[in-house]
Design an enzyme around this catalytic site. Structure first.
Site, PDB file in Angstrom:
ATOM      1  N   SER A 145       0.847  -1.191   0.000  1.00  0.00           N
ATOM      2  CA  SER A 145       0.000   0.000   0.000  1.00  0.00           C
ATOM      3  C   SER A 145       0.878   1.233   0.000  1.00  0.00           C
ATOM      4  O   SER A 145       2.022   1.195   0.474  1.00  0.00           O
ATOM      5  CB  SER A 145      -0.897   0.020   1.238  1.00  0.00           C
ATOM      6  N   TYR A 162      -1.972  -1.196   9.995  1.00  0.00           N
ATOM      7  CA  TYR A 162      -1.975  -1.278   8.533  1.00  0.00           C
ATOM      8  C   TYR A 162      -0.666  -0.715   7.986  1.00  0.00           C
ATOM      9  O   TYR A 162      -0.026  -1.328   7.127  1.00  0.00           O
ATOM     10  CB  TYR A 162      -3.172  -0.506   7.978  1.00  0.00           C
ATOM     11  N   SER A 165       2.114  -3.325   8.865  1.00  0.00           N
ATOM     12  CA  SER A 165       2.038  -4.602   8.151  1.00  0.00           C
ATOM     13  C   SER A 165       2.326  -4.429   6.668  1.00  0.00           C
ATOM     14  O   SER A 165       2.969  -5.294   6.048  1.00  0.00           O
ATOM     15  CB  SER A 165       0.665  -5.248   8.355  1.00  0.00           C
TER      16      SER A 165
END
Length: 257
Positions: A145, A162, A165
């Site tokens: 991401s 998030y 990770s």
């Protein structure tokens, strides 16, 4: 030149395939000529996608798979190999975005992020890589991401687990790339910016957030549903045969370094 992106005769595996970017990538694989195995924790959401891929003229199978459970992953990979005989491409797309800061998250919430986003990549790669090594060919694409390198500045959408990770996926990608290059396996990662998916529903429902995002982004908009496919196909095809351990951000220029 177009032959570089031709996936005819290839078998692709997509985790988290039921919706969003995973579903779009699965269709793109089929359109490029690949047969596709669709994996998700619930197969109900894969029925329409299976029909779409079959209508393109490609073989496909839907398999229930929890990427956080080793036995589930092992069984899924065995089923794919029984049906197709090989796996050429792995798109590690399954992921979750658990909201919260480190001071407010529970241990269970933190573990959920890492179990799905990182452990899931580890487990399915573990069972697919051996047969890629055996045939000296493989393309592994990990979906990270943009939030692996950029934090959320709007307090409403803080997701520390998030961030962490997805950053871990970049490190794992680099390590895997170095280890498996000699076997003809490429491993690369993609960092999508804002695309409309089930995971980002809350972001799209916030007019304030969207206005801020659009103002910050050079394109003035979020990504369209198929705008990740070009990068996915590049990393999944022979067009990227000499590209290893790279992380490409696809976000319309929001992060330019």
């Amino acid at each position: 030149m177009n032959d570089l992106f031709d996936l005819t005769g290839k078998t692709a595996v997509v985790t988290g395939a039921s919706s969003g970017l995973g579903a779009e990538a699965a269709i793109a694989y089929a359109q490029a000529g690949a047969d596709v195995a669709l994996l998700d924790i619930k197969v109900d959401g894969l029925i329409q996608l299976k029909t779409e891929i079959e209508n393109i003229g490609r073989k496909t199978v839907t398999i229930e798979c929890d990427v956080t459970k080793e036995e589930s992953v092992k069984t899924a990979v065995e089923k794919i190999l029984d049906m197709f005989g090989k796996i050429d491409i792995l798109l590690n797309n399954a992921g979750v975005a658990v909201p919260g800061s480190v001071e407010h998250m529970t241990e269970e919430e933190w573990d959920k992020s890492f179990n799905t986003n990182v452990k899931g990549v580890f487990l399915i790669s573990k069972y697919i890589i051996p047969q890629m090594k055996e045939k000296k060919y493989g393309k592994i694409v990990n979906i990270a991401s943009v939030n692996a390198v950029v934090a959320d500045k709007n307090n409403k959408f803080i997701r520390h687990s998030y961030n962490a990770s997805k950053s871990a996926i970049i490190g794992l990608t680099k390590g895997m790339a170095c280890s498996y290059a000699k076997y003809g396996i490429t491993v690369n990662a993609i960092g999508p910016g804002l695309f409309k998916t089930k995971m980002t529903t809350a972001l799209f429902e916030s007019e304030k957030f969207l206005n801020e995002y659009n103002e910050m982004n050079p394109t003035g908009r979020p990504g369209k549903k198929d705008e990740l496919n070009g990068t996915v196909l590049y990393f999944s095809s022979d067009a990227s045969s000499y590209v290893q351990g790279q992380f490409v951000i696809v976000d319309g220029g929001g992060v330019i370094v």
